[in-house]
Design a protein around this motif. Structure first.
Motif, PDB file in Angstrom:
ATOM      1  N   ALA A 104       4.489  -2.085  10.166  1.00 17.62           N
ATOM      2  CA  ALA A 104       4.060  -1.204   9.174  1.00 17.62           C
ATOM      3  C   ALA A 104       3.611  -2.204   8.161  1.00 17.62           C
ATOM      4  CB  ALA A 104       5.185  -0.391   8.245  1.00 17.62           C
ATOM      5  N   GLN A 105       4.209  -3.426   7.454  1.00 12.30           N
ATOM      6  CA  GLN A 105       3.817  -4.227   6.531  1.00 12.30           C
ATOM      7  C   GLN A 105       2.658  -4.802   7.073  1.00 12.30           C
ATOM      8  OE1 GLN A 105       4.255  -5.283   3.789  1.00 12.30           O
ATOM      9  NE2 GLN A 105       3.215  -7.155   3.664  1.00 12.30           N
TER      10      GLN A 105
ATOM     11  N   TYR B 241       4.651   4.400   3.107  1.00 10.19           N
ATOM     12  CA  TYR B 241       4.661   4.438   4.707  1.00 10.19           C
ATOM     13  C   TYR B 241       5.312   5.695   5.091  1.00 10.19           C
ATOM     14  CZ  TYR B 241       6.287   4.081   9.420  1.00 10.19           C
ATOM     15  OH  TYR B 241       6.542   4.454  10.700  1.00 10.19           O
TER      16      TYR B 241
ATOM     17  N   ARG C 155       7.913   2.430  -6.920  1.00 13.60           N
ATOM     18  CA  ARG C 155       8.331   3.298  -5.801  1.00 13.60           C
ATOM     19  C   ARG C 155       8.112   4.590  -5.820  1.00 13.60           C
ATOM     20  NH1 ARG C 155      12.279  -0.226  -3.454  1.00 13.60           N
ATOM     21  NH2 ARG C 155      10.986  -2.198  -2.447  1.00 13.60           N
TER      22      ARG C 155
ATOM     23  N   LYS D  61       9.713  -4.210   2.238  1.00 11.29           N
ATOM     24  CA  LYS D  61       8.553  -5.066   2.680  1.00 11.29           C
ATOM     25  C   LYS D  61       7.667  -5.144   1.515  1.00 11.29           C
ATOM     26  CE  LYS D  61       9.631  -6.225   7.034  1.00 11.29           C
ATOM     27  NZ  LYS D  61       9.793  -7.698   7.020  1.00 11.29           N
TER      28      LYS D  61
ATOM     29  N   TYR E 160       0.053   5.263   5.017  1.00 10.23           N
ATOM     30  CA  TYR E 160      -0.166   4.656   6.357  1.00 10.23           C
ATOM     31  C   TYR E 160       1.070   5.497   7.004  1.00 10.23           C
ATOM     32  CZ  TYR E 160       0.236   2.096  10.550  1.00 10.23           C
ATOM     33  OH  TYR E 160       0.469   1.893  11.835  1.00 10.23           O
TER      34      TYR E 160
ATOM     35  N   GLY F 263       7.714   5.937   0.353  1.00 10.38           N
ATOM     36  CA  GLY F 263       7.593   6.732   1.951  1.00 10.38           C
ATOM     37  C   GLY F 263       7.125   8.226   1.717  1.00 10.38           C
TER      38      GLY F 263
ATOM     39  N   LEU G  37      12.301  -0.675   5.515  1.00  6.03           N
ATOM     40  CA  LEU G  37      10.757  -0.515   5.341  1.00  6.03           C
ATOM     41  C   LEU G  37      10.455  -0.871   3.926  1.00  6.03           C
ATOM     42  CD1 LEU G  37      10.702   2.833   7.520  1.00  6.03           C
ATOM     43  CD2 LEU G  37       9.257   0.674   7.881  1.00  6.03           C
ATOM     44  N   PHE G  38      11.154  -0.338   2.961  1.00  4.33           N
ATOM     45  CA  PHE G  38      10.971  -0.038   1.543  1.00  4.33           C
ATOM     46  C   PHE G  38      11.132  -1.667   0.978  1.00  4.33           C
ATOM     47  CE2 PHE G  38      11.986   4.629   0.742  1.00  4.33           C
ATOM     48  CZ  PHE G  38      11.109   4.894   1.651  1.00  4.33           C
TER      49      PHE G  38
ATOM     50  N   ASP H 145       4.476  -4.837   0.874  1.00 11.67           N
ATOM     51  CA  ASP H 145       3.117  -4.051   0.643  1.00 11.67           C
ATOM     52  C   ASP H 145       3.727  -2.507   0.736  1.00 11.67           C
ATOM     53  OD1 ASP H 145       0.824  -5.824  -0.065  1.00 11.67           O
ATOM     54  OD2 ASP H 145       1.658  -6.698   1.603  1.00 11.67           O
ATOM     55  N   ILE H 146       5.120  -2.380   0.939  1.00  6.93           N
ATOM     56  CA  ILE H 146       5.253  -0.831   1.198  1.00  6.93           C
ATOM     57  C   ILE H 146       5.971  -0.422  -0.356  1.00  6.93           C
ATOM     58  CG2 ILE H 146       6.730   0.787   2.537  1.00  6.93           C
ATOM     59  CD1 ILE H 146       6.460  -1.104   4.823  1.00  6.93           C
TER      60      ILE H 146
ATOM     61  N   HIS I 178      -0.251  -2.239   6.301  1.00  3.82           N
ATOM     62  CA  HIS I 178      -0.279  -2.127   4.755  1.00  3.82           C
ATOM     63  C   HIS I 178      -0.906  -3.363   4.128  1.00  3.82           C
ATOM     64  CE1 HIS I 178       2.839   1.354   3.645  1.00  3.82           C
ATOM     65  NE2 HIS I 178       2.568   1.136   5.019  1.00  3.82           N
TER      66      HIS I 178
END
Ligand code: PEP
Length: 257
Positions: free
Chosen positions: A191-192, A217, A9, A232, A174, A238, A229-230, A234-235, A195
């Motif tokens: 978002a996912q 993202y 990450r 997901k 993205y 950030g 968000l994190f 494929d994320i 991604h």
């Protein structure tokens, strides 16, 4: 996404044209103190900040002994030469930069940067030993007319065509234009979806490397929405604008990473 190893990450602050020596010093001090206080609590994600050019020396001075990396927000695509006012990759390397953002939507929209130029900048960054953070994203009008995938696909393909398998040495971000600085965040599902599409495009050419591509993202990420968000698949972190200027917010986002 395949089951191959996931990338670490990464949370990157994009300070844009904000800051000043005193302001930066206070912000960095608070960030470093916050990170130190949390050390050991859980495996930390990678952290970086990208400042305006004049403050790269300050970042180098303050962050050298820390776990926080730093970078710039733009770079010229040429190695050197008569390009008044421009800054080269080697100059960024002189100041210890690990990252450079290329193709941010503000540069595409306000400074006329094309996907081909962005690809050339990304290539030059890699050649000079920096990691380009390549931004792609659609406008609201493009999303509403169902063109999200064709727009971000074209932006990514230009870089893929230029870099080939070296694409996996970049970080891809993205950033839906309609979510940048607007307070509107893409939902984790929206978002996912994009991604997964972007990773899929890379996988079409480089199936073995695609899962390891670091995909960030960006767009109104805040402490309140970062974890979702994190989470997901494929994320992988950030790119943070406004919230990166407030130490507590940035630290809370990092903690979600
Ligand atoms: C950005 O500028 O890259 C960005 C994501 O900004 P914000 O977080 O403020 O939307």
């Amino acid at each position: 996404m395949t089951q191959r190893e996931k990338p670490a990450r990464l949370v990157v602050g994009n300070w844009k044209m904000h800051g000043g020596l005193a302001e930066n010093a206070a912000l960095l001090q608070d960030i470093l103190a916050g990170l130190q206080a949390k050390q050991g609590a859980r495996p930390a994600c990678l952290v970086a900040v990208c400042s305006p050019y004049p403050y790269l020396g300050q970042l180098q001075q303050v962050l050298s002994e820390s776990t926080v990396a730093w970078g710039a927000q733009n770079v010229n695509e040429h190695e050197r030469g008569a390009f008044t006012g421009e800054v080269s990759v080697d100059m960024l390397a002189d100041f210890g930069c690990r990252y450079v953002i290329v193709g941010h939507s503000e540069r595409r929209a306000l400074f006329g940067e094309t996907s081909e130029l962005v690809a050339a900048k990304a290539e030059r960054a890699l050649e000079g030993g920096l990691i380009p953070i390549v931004c792609v994203g659609e406008t609201l009008a493009e999303r509403e007319s169902g063109r999200t995938e064709s727009v971000v696909g074209e932006q990514l393909r230009a870089v893929l065509d230029r870099l080939g398998p070296k694409i996996t040495n970049t970080v891809l971000a993205y950033e839906p234009v309609w979510a940048i600085g607007t307070g509107k965040t893409a939902s984790p599902e929206q978002a996912q979806e994009v991604h997964a599409f972007l990773r899929g495009l890379v996988a079409q050419r480089y199936i073995d490397q695609a899962a390891g591509l670091q995909l960030l993202y960006g767009g109104s990420v805040k402490p309140g929405n970062a974890a979702e968000l994190f989470a997901k698949p494929d994320i992988n972190g950030g790119l943070i604008g406004g919230a990166a200027l407030v130490a507590k917010d940035f630290l809370d986002i990092v903690a979600a990473g």
